[in-house]
Design an enzyme around this catalytic site. Structure first.
Site, short mmCIF file in Angstrom:
data_model
loop_
_atom_site.label_atom_id
_atom_site.label_comp_id
_atom_site.label_asym_id
_atom_site.label_seq_id
_atom_site.Cartn_x
_atom_site.Cartn_y
_atom_site.Cartn_z
N GLN A 149 -4.90 -4.18 -1.48
CA GLN A 149 -4.48 -3.21 -2.31
C GLN A 149 -4.56 -3.67 -3.88
O GLN A 149 -4.53 -2.98 -4.48
CB GLN A 149 -2.96 -2.67 -1.72
CG GLN A 149 -2.67 -1.18 -2.23
CD GLN A 149 -3.67 -0.28 -1.66
OE1 GLN A 149 -4.33 0.48 -2.47
NE2 GLN A 149 -3.74 -0.01 -0.46
N CYS A 173 -3.17 4.94 7.49
CA CYS A 173 -3.02 4.56 9.14
C CYS A 173 -2.21 5.15 9.83
O CYS A 173 -2.06 4.73 10.90
CB CYS A 173 -3.16 2.75 9.07
SG CYS A 173 -4.26 2.22 7.96
N THR A 194 -24.56 -10.84 12.49
CA THR A 194 -25.43 -10.67 11.45
C THR A 194 -24.81 -10.02 10.06
O THR A 194 -24.03 -8.92 10.30
CB THR A 194 -26.58 -9.67 11.69
OG1 THR A 194 -27.26 -10.39 12.66
CG2 THR A 194 -27.86 -9.82 10.71
N ASN A 213 0.82 -1.25 -0.11
CA ASN A 213 0.11 0.08 0.07
C ASN A 213 0.81 1.37 0.08
O ASN A 213 0.43 2.28 -0.39
CB ASN A 213 -1.16 0.08 1.23
CG ASN A 213 -0.12 -0.11 2.59
OD1 ASN A 213 0.38 -1.27 2.65
ND2 ASN A 213 -0.28 0.56 3.66
C1 LIG Z 1 -6.55 -0.41 3.21
C2 LIG Z 1 -5.78 -1.77 3.88
C3 LIG Z 1 -6.15 -2.60 4.80
C4 LIG Z 1 -7.03 -2.45 5.54
O1 LIG Z 1 -8.39 -2.42 5.11
P1 LIG Z 1 -9.55 -1.80 5.92
O2 LIG Z 1 -10.78 -1.89 5.22
O3 LIG Z 1 -9.34 -0.27 6.15
O4 LIG Z 1 -9.51 -2.25 7.28
C5 LIG Z 1 -5.13 -3.72 4.81
N1 LIG Z 1 -4.17 -3.79 4.38
C6 LIG Z 1 -3.96 -3.02 3.02
C7 LIG Z 1 -2.77 -3.62 2.22
C8 LIG Z 1 -4.59 -2.13 2.72
O5 LIG Z 1 -4.39 -1.14 1.82
#
Ligand SMILES: *Cc1c(COP(=O)(O)O)cnc(C)c1O
Length: 382
Positions: free
Chosen positions: A182, A328, A240, A154
């Site tokens: 990604q 993040c 659910t 990412n």
């Molecule tokens: C965005 C991302 C995640 C996390 O996904 P979320 O749906 O935001 O929890 C995990 N791994 C990679 C490589 C990402 O780009």
């Protein structure tokens, strides 16, 4: 101001066609798939239809699709679920990952190490972030409970040699997980062809809704559930199901599976235009990640003498939404761990910029971006 969104790796806008498919499942067809009356059956019907389609599109069987609430949740279920199941069934206690995993994998592995007594080993990578296969072969052994390697990174866009990694894991009899959050929507994914045991995807990275995701788990792989309760999703993810979200994920996956090859051709052109322009017009700029084996929509750089966070803020002020790496890490002034793992000096790693494109990115937007970027970098260097 005419804003330009260049952060598709963080999240994507929902495709209006996807929203249209989802709409009835919020209002009329709102049943709980676990209920036995008409409304429940209706929800159960569409849930299983979605499972069938997703399985088909990813080269899996229907009973191998587990719908989850996010990419992070899928990564947690894979790593945690395998670690605990392997440890209790065969005493395997080692987690083997690359040093450039997404925090959803990295921090899960670290917690299992710090608080639950697992060993954590990282395999070597090259300067582009690709896993060193010989090092993986040397480190994998009969204590390894799980190997996890990110499909396409990412932060730096590098694509890993996933089939080769999977083969090494299978020769050693170790389950292999790949975070393909990604990659999904940009690269062809087929767990059968590529021999992948567990694979994580998330809809909001490919024009689907947030909060809808899936993990593929091949049927011969045992997992300890992370969320216990009403035993939904083959007892691996109680709760659910988010039916509108799952309908949206499925529609988005169908659309990107149809469109990605043609769309990639256009997007690679724009990506390469950015890379070529930056490297030839901005002094002391460097591409991070692999020059060719990288995501079609992903350009990432470091600039000497620039703070990446300041760069993002300045670009935002003039209407361009970019990232310094992973979404993040908002507000975190430390250099990215991923860039440090590539061997970059912290002073250089702090000057990172990630530009990620998508199907709504136009040539005109890129032209405007490239008009302002050199000036912004220059100003920050003063
Ligand atoms: C965005 C991302 C995640 C996390 O996904 P979320 O749906 O935001 O929890 C995990 N791994 C990679 C490589 C990402 O780009």
């Amino acid at each position: 101001m005419d804003r330009v969104y260049l952060d598709y790796a963080a999240t994507t806008p929902l495709d209006p066609k996807v929203l249209e498919e989802m709409a009835p499942y919020f209002t009329q067809k709102f049943g709980n798939p676990s209920s036995s009356h008409f409304y429940g059956q209706q929800a159960e019907g569409v849930l299983e239809e979605c499972r069938h389609k997703v399985a088909h599109l990813l080269g899996a069987k229907e009973n191998e699709v587990i719908f989850t609430g996010s990419g992070s949740e899928g990564d947690n279920l894979a790593i945690r679920g395998l670690a605990f199941s392997q440890k209790s069934s065969s005493g395997r206690d080692t987690i083997l990952i690359s040093p450039v995993e997404h925090p959803a994998v990295m921090n899960t592995a670290r917690q299992l190490h710090d608080r639950f007594g697992f060993k954590l080993i990282e395999m070597r990578i090259d300067e582009f972030g690709k896993v060193n296969l010989d090092d993986l072969k040397a480190k994998i052994d009969r204590h390894t409970a799980v190997v996890s390697v990110i499909y396409a990174n990412n932060e730096i866009g590098t694509i890993n040699p996933i089939s080769q990694i999977a083969d090494i894991c299978h020769d050693a009899g170790v389950p292999f997980h790949s975070d393909a959050v990604q990659a999904c929507g940009y690269l062809p994914l087929d767990v059968t062809n590529e021999n992948i045991d567990l694979l994580t995807i998330a809809a909001h990275k490919f024009y689907g809704p947030k909060g809808a995701a899936a993990m593929i788990k091949r049927e011969n792989i045992g997992l300890l559930p992370v969320t216990t309760g009403g035993k939904q999703e083959d007892n691996l993810r109680s709760g659910t199901q988010n039916i509108p979200g799952i309908v949206g994920l499925t529609a988005a996956l169908e659309i990107t599976s149809r469109e990605f090859e043609a769309e990639n051709k256009r997007i690679v052109g724009l990506r390469d235009k950015i890379i070529h322009f930056v490297l030839s017009n901005i002094p002391e700029s460097h591409l991070t990640g692999h020059p060719t084996d990288r995501l079609p929509n992903h350009a990432s750089f470091v600039f000497d003498g620039v703070n990446g966070n300041d760069l993002i803020i300045m670009l935002d002020m003039v209407g361009f939404a970019c990232s310094s790496g992973s979404a993040c890490k908002v507000g975190d002034p430390k250099p990215s761990e991923v860039l440090l793992a590539l061997g970059l000096q912290p002073e250089l790693a702090i000057g990172s910029l990630r530009v990620t494109l998508g199907k709504y990115t136009s040539e005109d937007e890129i032209a405007r971006f490239l008009e302002v970027l050199p000036g912004v970098v220059k100003r920050l260097r003063k």
